[in-house]
Design an enzyme around this catalytic site. Sequence first.
Site, PDB file in Angstrom:
ATOM      1  N   CYS A  75       8.211  -3.910   3.711  1.00 38.06           N
ATOM      2  CA  CYS A  75       7.726  -3.954   4.536  1.00 38.06           C
ATOM      3  C   CYS A  75       6.023  -4.032   3.379  1.00 38.06           C
ATOM      4  CB  CYS A  75       7.378  -2.374   5.448  1.00 38.06           C
ATOM      5  SG  CYS A  75       7.379  -0.905   3.518  1.00 38.06           S
TER       6      CYS A  75
ATOM      7  N   HIS B  48       5.770   4.107   4.339  1.00 40.16           N
ATOM      8  CA  HIS B  48       5.834   2.737   4.916  1.00 40.16           C
ATOM      9  C   HIS B  48       4.501   2.291   5.504  1.00 40.16           C
ATOM     10  CE1 HIS B  48       8.982  -0.212   7.388  1.00 40.16           C
ATOM     11  NE2 HIS B  48       7.748  -0.089   9.305  1.00 40.16           N
TER      12      HIS B  48
ATOM     13  N   HIS C 112       5.660  -4.862  12.097  1.00 35.65           N
ATOM     14  CA  HIS C 112       6.479  -4.285  10.887  1.00 35.65           C
ATOM     15  C   HIS C 112       8.046  -4.971  10.207  1.00 35.65           C
ATOM     16  CE1 HIS C 112       8.983  -0.920  12.367  1.00 35.65           C
ATOM     17  NE2 HIS C 112       9.001  -1.749  13.212  1.00 35.65           N
TER      18      HIS C 112
END
Length: 218
Positions: free
Chosen positions: A111, A163, A180
């Site tokens: 990510c 994240h 993402h």
Amino acid sequence: MKKRVLVYILFVTTFFTLQSCVSNYVVSNNQTYKTDAKFASVNIKAVSNNSNNKGQHVLASMSNTNDAIKRSAIENAIMHSNTIDNILSEAESYLGTPYRYGGTSRSGIDCSAFVLSVFGVAAGMDLPRVAADQSQEGVAVERTELQKGDLVFFSHRRGRISHVGIVEEVTPEGEIKFIHAATSKGVMVSSLDDNYWGPKFQFAKRIVKENTLSVLNN
């Protein structure tokens, strides 16, 4: 008798001569006064015209400055919009790329590397490698104020940022979609209304800002 008449005539002549001189003096002074007043009027008019010219010059300068500010604002808005479009275009080109922890290429990417690569190529920005460090960049944005290109950060445990994604769209209904690199399906589009990602959302940051006041700083 003749002498008296001559003296009388001389007296009268002298008297009228003196009166004429006095009259000429008064008239002469009046003409001079009027002439001075006329010159004074001309001088005042000249000063007034000069003041008007200066005022017009100031107004023209203000108008030019306002036009320059407007042009700068428009140019910055266009540049900002193009940058965001480039970011999203680059991000969408990764759709379907598999997730790989520590990966940094289109054969496999995580990510934070995904965000790092997209902003580097599309905006020429050098962001940190780790999501937690990326969350320290930019300025905080409320969820209700999110725009395309903003970064959204998530935590899987104990509030630690683990994240990151890029806002791709804010629908008219207020739904926020972000792109993402997810561990499950690789690079994909998800929603903050999602039952999985919604509760994990922590905050958002704006990395690319539009500067509409650059002309004032020059």
